[in-house]
Design a protein around this motif. Structure first.
Motif, PDB file in Angstrom:
ATOM      1  N   ILE A  62     -19.681  22.025 -71.744  1.00 33.47           N
ATOM      2  CA  ILE A  62     -18.981  22.109 -70.464  1.00 33.47           C
ATOM      3  C   ILE A  62     -18.634  23.571 -70.262  1.00 33.47           C
ATOM      4  CG2 ILE A  62     -16.982  21.358 -69.119  1.00 33.47           C
ATOM      5  CD1 ILE A  62     -16.840  18.882 -70.872  1.00 33.47           C
ATOM      6  N   ALA A  63     -18.993  24.100 -69.090  1.00 36.28           N
ATOM      7  CA  ALA A  63     -18.749  25.517 -68.811  1.00 36.28           C
ATOM      8  C   ALA A  63     -17.591  25.663 -67.834  1.00 36.28           C
ATOM      9  CB  ALA A  63     -20.002  26.166 -68.229  1.00 36.28           C
ATOM     10  N   PHE A  64     -16.689  26.573 -68.147  1.00 38.27           N
ATOM     11  CA  PHE A  64     -15.546  26.849 -67.288  1.00 38.27           C
ATOM     12  C   PHE A  64     -15.647  28.257 -66.724  1.00 38.27           C
ATOM     13  CE2 PHE A  64     -14.115  23.446 -69.994  1.00 38.27           C
ATOM     14  CZ  PHE A  64     -13.403  22.626 -69.122  1.00 38.27           C
ATOM     15  N   GLU A  65     -15.334  28.360 -65.434  1.00 36.47           N
ATOM     16  CA  GLU A  65     -15.346  29.667 -64.790  1.00 36.47           C
ATOM     17  C   GLU A  65     -14.042  30.403 -65.084  1.00 36.47           C
ATOM     18  OE1 GLU A  65     -16.616  29.550 -60.659  1.00 36.47           O
ATOM     19  OE2 GLU A  65     -15.164  31.122 -60.237  1.00 36.47           O
ATOM     20  N   GLY A  92     -23.177  18.199 -54.734  1.00 33.49           N
ATOM     21  CA  GLY A  92     -21.904  18.429 -54.061  1.00 33.49           C
ATOM     22  C   GLY A  92     -21.340  19.746 -54.564  1.00 33.49           C
ATOM     23  N   PRO A  93     -20.052  19.755 -54.971  1.00 30.55           N
ATOM     24  CA  PRO A  93     -19.466  21.020 -55.439  1.00 30.55           C
ATOM     25  C   PRO A  93     -19.825  21.334 -56.894  1.00 30.55           C
ATOM     26  CG  PRO A  93     -17.814  19.290 -55.480  1.00 30.55           C
ATOM     27  CD  PRO A  93     -19.080  18.656 -54.946  1.00 30.55           C
ATOM     28  N   ASN A  94     -20.550  20.462 -57.559  1.00 32.08           N
ATOM     29  CA  ASN A  94     -20.788  20.602 -58.996  1.00 32.08           C
ATOM     30  C   ASN A  94     -22.216  21.009 -59.337  1.00 32.08           C
ATOM     31  OD1 ASN A  94     -18.818  17.770 -58.877  1.00 32.08           O
ATOM     32  ND2 ASN A  94     -18.081  19.659 -59.764  1.00 32.08           N
ATOM     33  N   LYS A  95     -22.339  21.652 -60.489  1.00 31.40           N
ATOM     34  CA  LYS A  95     -23.660  22.057 -60.960  1.00 31.40           C
ATOM     35  C   LYS A  95     -23.968  21.382 -62.288  1.00 31.40           C
ATOM     36  CE  LYS A  95     -23.292  26.791 -59.433  1.00 31.40           C
ATOM     37  NZ  LYS A  95     -23.197  28.130 -60.034  1.00 31.40           N
ATOM     38  N   ILE A  96     -25.224  21.013 -62.433  1.00 36.07           N
ATOM     39  CA  ILE A  96     -25.711  20.469 -63.697  1.00 36.07           C
ATOM     40  C   ILE A  96     -26.830  21.385 -64.191  1.00 36.07           C
ATOM     41  CG2 ILE A  96     -26.834  18.505 -64.821  1.00 36.07           C
ATOM     42  CD1 ILE A  96     -24.033  17.788 -63.833  1.00 36.07           C
ATOM     43  N   GLU A  97     -26.723  21.786 -65.451  1.00 37.35           N
ATOM     44  CA  GLU A  97     -27.736  22.652 -66.069  1.00 37.35           C
ATOM     45  C   GLU A  97     -28.514  21.826 -67.090  1.00 37.35           C
ATOM     46  OE1 GLU A  97     -26.033  25.515 -68.815  1.00 37.35           O
ATOM     47  OE2 GLU A  97     -27.731  26.881 -68.597  1.00 37.35           O
ATOM     48  N   LEU A  98     -29.828  21.851 -66.993  1.00 39.14           N
ATOM     49  CA  LEU A  98     -30.660  21.245 -68.033  1.00 39.14           C
ATOM     50  C   LEU A  98     -31.170  22.375 -68.925  1.00 39.14           C
ATOM     51  CD1 LEU A  98     -32.887  18.740 -65.971  1.00 39.14           C
ATOM     52  CD2 LEU A  98     -30.588  18.374 -66.916  1.00 39.14           C
ATOM     53  N   LEU A 139     -17.539  29.779 -71.612  1.00 35.91           N
ATOM     54  CA  LEU A 139     -16.806  30.519 -70.580  1.00 35.91           C
ATOM     55  C   LEU A 139     -17.842  31.249 -69.755  1.00 35.91           C
ATOM     56  CD1 LEU A 139     -14.115  32.295 -72.801  1.00 35.91           C
ATOM     57  CD2 LEU A 139     -13.935  30.049 -71.685  1.00 35.91           C
ATOM     58  N   CYS A 140     -17.671  31.301 -68.455  1.00 37.85           N
ATOM     59  CA  CYS A 140     -18.586  32.127 -67.680  1.00 37.85           C
ATOM     60  C   CYS A 140     -17.916  32.834 -66.528  1.00 37.85           C
ATOM     61  CB  CYS A 140     -19.829  31.360 -67.254  1.00 37.85           C
ATOM     62  SG  CYS A 140     -19.514  29.914 -66.299  1.00 37.85           S
ATOM     63  N   GLN A 141     -18.417  34.019 -66.304  1.00 35.56           N
ATOM     64  CA  GLN A 141     -17.909  34.859 -65.231  1.00 35.56           C
ATOM     65  C   GLN A 141     -19.086  35.393 -64.437  1.00 35.56           C
ATOM     66  OE1 GLN A 141     -15.751  38.340 -66.647  1.00 35.56           O
ATOM     67  NE2 GLN A 141     -15.719  39.256 -64.597  1.00 35.56           N
ATOM     68  N   GLU A 142     -19.019  35.251 -63.131  1.00 37.86           N
ATOM     69  CA  GLU A 142     -20.082  35.738 -62.252  1.00 37.86           C
ATOM     70  C   GLU A 142     -20.228  37.247 -62.420  1.00 37.86           C
ATOM     71  OE1 GLU A 142     -21.304  33.410 -59.790  1.00 37.86           O
ATOM     72  OE2 GLU A 142     -22.741  34.820 -58.902  1.00 37.86           O
ATOM     73  N   LYS A 162     -12.037  26.492 -63.137  1.00 30.88           N
ATOM     74  CA  LYS A 162     -12.621  25.179 -62.818  1.00 30.88           C
ATOM     75  C   LYS A 162     -13.847  24.957 -63.696  1.00 30.88           C
ATOM     76  CE  LYS A 162     -15.963  26.745 -59.473  1.00 30.88           C
ATOM     77  NZ  LYS A 162     -16.833  26.388 -58.387  1.00 30.88           N
ATOM     78  N   ILE A 163     -14.335  23.736 -63.708  1.00 34.59           N
ATOM     79  CA  ILE A 163     -15.603  23.485 -64.388  1.00 34.59           C
ATOM     80  C   ILE A 163     -16.697  24.147 -63.554  1.00 34.59           C
ATOM     81  CG2 ILE A 163     -17.305  21.727 -65.032  1.00 34.59           C
ATOM     82  CD1 ILE A 163     -15.026  19.869 -65.729  1.00 34.59           C
ATOM     83  N   GLU A 164     -17.468  25.023 -64.176  1.00 34.50           N
ATOM     84  CA  GLU A 164     -18.537  25.711 -63.447  1.00 34.50           C
ATOM     85  C   GLU A 164     -19.811  24.870 -63.474  1.00 34.50           C
ATOM     86  OE1 GLU A 164     -20.908  28.398 -61.468  1.00 34.50           O
ATOM     87  OE2 GLU A 164     -21.467  27.536 -63.398  1.00 34.50           O
ATOM     88  N   HIS A 165     -20.127  24.320 -64.640  1.00 32.95           N
ATOM     89  CA  HIS A 165     -21.256  23.396 -64.722  1.00 32.95           C
ATOM     90  C   HIS A 165     -21.176  22.588 -66.009  1.00 32.95           C
ATOM     91  CE1 HIS A 165     -22.842  27.004 -66.878  1.00 32.95           C
ATOM     92  NE2 HIS A 165     -23.379  26.107 -67.684  1.00 32.95           N
TER      93      HIS A 165
END
Ligand code: ZN
Length: 134
Positions: free
Chosen positions: A78-81, A48-54, A128-131, A3-6
């Motif tokens: 755009i970052a994807f998990e 909501g369910p979304n994150k915005i990074e500045l 790409l990002c992974q927790e 999904k889109i992470e942020h």
């Protein structure tokens, strides 16, 4: 990809933009964080369910200031998990995509991250990002 992470937005002045986006979203950022490896300062809003990074550049040579010089402030990436960033990098390379980072690195918000080169994805900078497991 899951999904889109942020969505990342490049700004000139994080302090001013934090105030602007706080009044836009009606809430304050849930965290601010310096990412030494990229030379940037960041803040995160939950909408909501979304994150915005500045993101603001804080050292002389950094990707955000370079981006703003070329294109001005605005949507940067755009970052994807993903579940397994190592596997995903290998898969994308096999598919012919160019990675900026062939090895994941530590990013903001407790994540391993890697960027794809925008030249191989229609000018869109994709992260790409992974927790990171605690
Ligand atoms: Zn990001």
């Amino acid at each position: 990809m899951k999904k889109i992470e942020h969505i990342g937005i490049a700004v000139k002045n994080l302090q001013t933009s934090n105030l602007l986006f706080t009044s836009l979203f009606g809430k304050e950022p849930y965290k601010t964080e310096i990412v030494e490896s990229e030379g940037v300062s960041t803040s995160f809003f939950q909408v909501g369910p979304n994150k915005i990074e500045l993101l603001q550049g804080i050292v002389k040579e950094n990707p955000i200031s370079k981006f703003i010089d070329k294109k001005g402030e605005g949507i940067h990436h755009i970052a994807f998990e993903v579940d397994n960033i190592y596997k995903e990098i290998q898969r994308l390379k096999k598919e012919g995509f160019t990675m900026i980072h062939e090895e994941p690195k530590k990013g903001a918000d407790n994540k391993l991250i890697a960027f794809l080169h925008p030249k191989s994805s229609n000018g869109v900078l994709i992260e790409l990002c992974q927790e990171i497991e605690k």
